[in-house]
Design a protein around this motif. Structure first.
Motif, PDB file in Angstrom:
ATOM      1  N   GLY A  25       0.823  -1.209   0.000  1.00  0.00           N
ATOM      2  CA  GLY A  25       0.000   0.000   0.000  1.00  0.00           C
ATOM      3  C   GLY A  25       0.854   1.254   0.000  1.00  0.00           C
ATOM      4  O   GLY A  25       0.591   2.201  -0.741  1.00  0.00           O
ATOM      5  N   LEU A  64      -8.600   4.123  -2.237  1.00  0.00           N
ATOM      6  CA  LEU A  64      -9.202   2.792  -2.279  1.00  0.00           C
ATOM      7  C   LEU A  64      -8.157   1.678  -2.197  1.00  0.00           C
ATOM      8  O   LEU A  64      -8.295   0.740  -1.407  1.00  0.00           O
ATOM      9  CB  LEU A  64     -10.042   2.632  -3.542  1.00  0.00           C
ATOM     10  CG  LEU A  64     -11.279   3.525  -3.663  1.00  0.00           C
ATOM     11  CD1 LEU A  64     -11.938   3.338  -5.022  1.00  0.00           C
ATOM     12  CD2 LEU A  64     -12.258   3.242  -2.547  1.00  0.00           C
ATOM     13  N   GLY A  67      -5.508   2.549   0.920  1.00  0.00           N
ATOM     14  CA  GLY A  67      -6.316   2.598   2.145  1.00  0.00           C
ATOM     15  C   GLY A  67      -6.861   1.244   2.535  1.00  0.00           C
ATOM     16  O   GLY A  67      -6.828   0.857   3.704  1.00  0.00           O
ATOM     17  N   SER A  68      -7.358   0.503   1.559  1.00  0.00           N
ATOM     18  CA  SER A  68      -7.909  -0.824   1.871  1.00  0.00           C
ATOM     19  C   SER A  68      -6.801  -1.780   2.310  1.00  0.00           C
ATOM     20  O   SER A  68      -7.011  -2.620   3.195  1.00  0.00           O
ATOM     21  CB  SER A  68      -8.685  -1.391   0.685  1.00  0.00           C
ATOM     22  OG  SER A  68      -7.823  -1.650  -0.410  1.00  0.00           O
ATOM     23  N   LEU A  71      -5.961  -0.925   5.946  1.00  0.00           N
ATOM     24  CA  LEU A  71      -6.991  -1.443   6.847  1.00  0.00           C
ATOM     25  C   LEU A  71      -6.959  -2.966   6.929  1.00  0.00           C
ATOM     26  O   LEU A  71      -7.127  -3.540   8.006  1.00  0.00           O
ATOM     27  CB  LEU A  71      -8.369  -0.957   6.391  1.00  0.00           C
ATOM     28  CG  LEU A  71      -8.614   0.541   6.564  1.00  0.00           C
ATOM     29  CD1 LEU A  71      -9.897   0.960   5.846  1.00  0.00           C
ATOM     30  CD2 LEU A  71      -8.668   0.906   8.035  1.00  0.00           C
ATOM     31  N   LEU A  72      -6.731  -3.617   5.805  1.00  0.00           N
ATOM     32  CA  LEU A  72      -6.639  -5.077   5.786  1.00  0.00           C
ATOM     33  C   LEU A  72      -5.457  -5.551   6.640  1.00  0.00           C
ATOM     34  O   LEU A  72      -5.592  -6.479   7.440  1.00  0.00           O
ATOM     35  CB  LEU A  72      -6.481  -5.566   4.345  1.00  0.00           C
ATOM     36  CG  LEU A  72      -6.352  -7.059   4.115  1.00  0.00           C
ATOM     37  CD1 LEU A  72      -7.618  -7.778   4.564  1.00  0.00           C
ATOM     38  CD2 LEU A  72      -6.093  -7.343   2.640  1.00  0.00           C
ATOM     39  N   PHE A  80     -12.127  -5.761   3.667  1.00  0.00           N
ATOM     40  CA  PHE A  80     -11.468  -4.662   2.956  1.00  0.00           C
ATOM     41  C   PHE A  80     -10.800  -5.131   1.669  1.00  0.00           C
ATOM     42  O   PHE A  80     -10.508  -4.326   0.789  1.00  0.00           O
ATOM     43  CB  PHE A  80     -10.441  -3.981   3.864  1.00  0.00           C
ATOM     44  CG  PHE A  80     -11.049  -3.299   5.046  1.00  0.00           C
ATOM     45  CD1 PHE A  80     -11.856  -2.191   4.888  1.00  0.00           C
ATOM     46  CD2 PHE A  80     -10.836  -3.783   6.325  1.00  0.00           C
ATOM     47  CE1 PHE A  80     -12.424  -1.556   5.979  1.00  0.00           C
ATOM     48  CE2 PHE A  80     -11.394  -3.159   7.428  1.00  0.00           C
ATOM     49  CZ  PHE A  80     -12.203  -2.040   7.260  1.00  0.00           C
ATOM     50  N   GLY A  81     -10.564  -6.428   1.544  1.00  0.00           N
ATOM     51  CA  GLY A  81      -9.898  -6.980   0.365  1.00  0.00           C
ATOM     52  C   GLY A  81     -10.570  -6.669  -0.959  1.00  0.00           C
ATOM     53  O   GLY A  81      -9.897  -6.287  -1.918  1.00  0.00           O
ATOM     54  N   ILE A  83     -12.139  -4.150  -1.891  1.00  0.00           N
ATOM     55  CA  ILE A  83     -12.029  -2.730  -2.255  1.00  0.00           C
ATOM     56  C   ILE A  83     -10.747  -2.472  -3.048  1.00  0.00           C
ATOM     57  O   ILE A  83     -10.709  -1.611  -3.921  1.00  0.00           O
ATOM     58  CB  ILE A  83     -12.083  -1.850  -0.983  1.00  0.00           C
ATOM     59  CG1 ILE A  83     -13.416  -2.042  -0.274  1.00  0.00           C
ATOM     60  CG2 ILE A  83     -11.850  -0.381  -1.324  1.00  0.00           C
ATOM     61  CD1 ILE A  83     -13.487  -1.424   1.102  1.00  0.00           C
ATOM     62  N   THR A  84      -9.717  -3.228  -2.755  1.00  0.00           N
ATOM     63  CA  THR A  84      -8.404  -3.017  -3.358  1.00  0.00           C
ATOM     64  C   THR A  84      -8.435  -3.018  -4.886  1.00  0.00           C
ATOM     65  O   THR A  84      -7.866  -2.104  -5.506  1.00  0.00           O
ATOM     66  CB  THR A  84      -7.406  -4.070  -2.829  1.00  0.00           C
ATOM     67  OG1 THR A  84      -7.457  -4.082  -1.397  1.00  0.00           O
ATOM     68  CG2 THR A  84      -6.001  -3.770  -3.281  1.00  0.00           C
TER      69      THR A  84
END
Length: 114
Positions: A25, A64, A67-68, A71-72, A80-81, A83-84
């Motif tokens: 990320g 997206l 950030g995802s 968070l993941l 959250f996966g 969203i990636t």
């Protein structure tokens, strides 16, 4: 800063796989942050509308995608996966839009107004 936080602050807390996810990320956010900073260098060749659209796609992609992943990695919540890839799609569309804009350049009218 996020990279340093991940390398030093999270190293003792996260599993190696989660730390790797966090670092991915950070890497993609850094690449696209640098790309955003470089976009004005193309303003003599590319319409500002296109540059603004590309920058917006990169920012949304960072939010997206990166950030995802943050968070993941931190929460371990697999929700959250999914969203990636949406963020990745924004990155891809942004790069395609940039290539299209560079290949087409500014219109005659835009060049005459400069």
């Amino acid at each position: 800063m996020l990279g340093a936080f991940g390398a030093h602050g999270l190293k003792a807390i996260l599993a190696p796989a989660a730390l790797s996810t966090f670092e991915i990320g950070v890497r993609y956010q850094m690449y696209h942050g640098l790309a955003i900073v470089a976009l004005p260098a193309l303003s003599a060749y590319v319409s500002p509308k296109w540059l603004n659209a590309v920058a917006a796609l990169y920012v949304i992609g960072c939010a997206l995608f990166s950030g995802s992943l943050y968070l993941l990695a931190i929460t371990g919540n697999g929700l959250f996966g999914p969203i990636t890839p949406l963020g990745g799609l924004c990155f891809i569309i942004g790069w395609i839009a940039l290539a299209f804009a560079v290949l087409n350049g500014k219109t005659r009218r835009e060049k005459s107004n400069d």
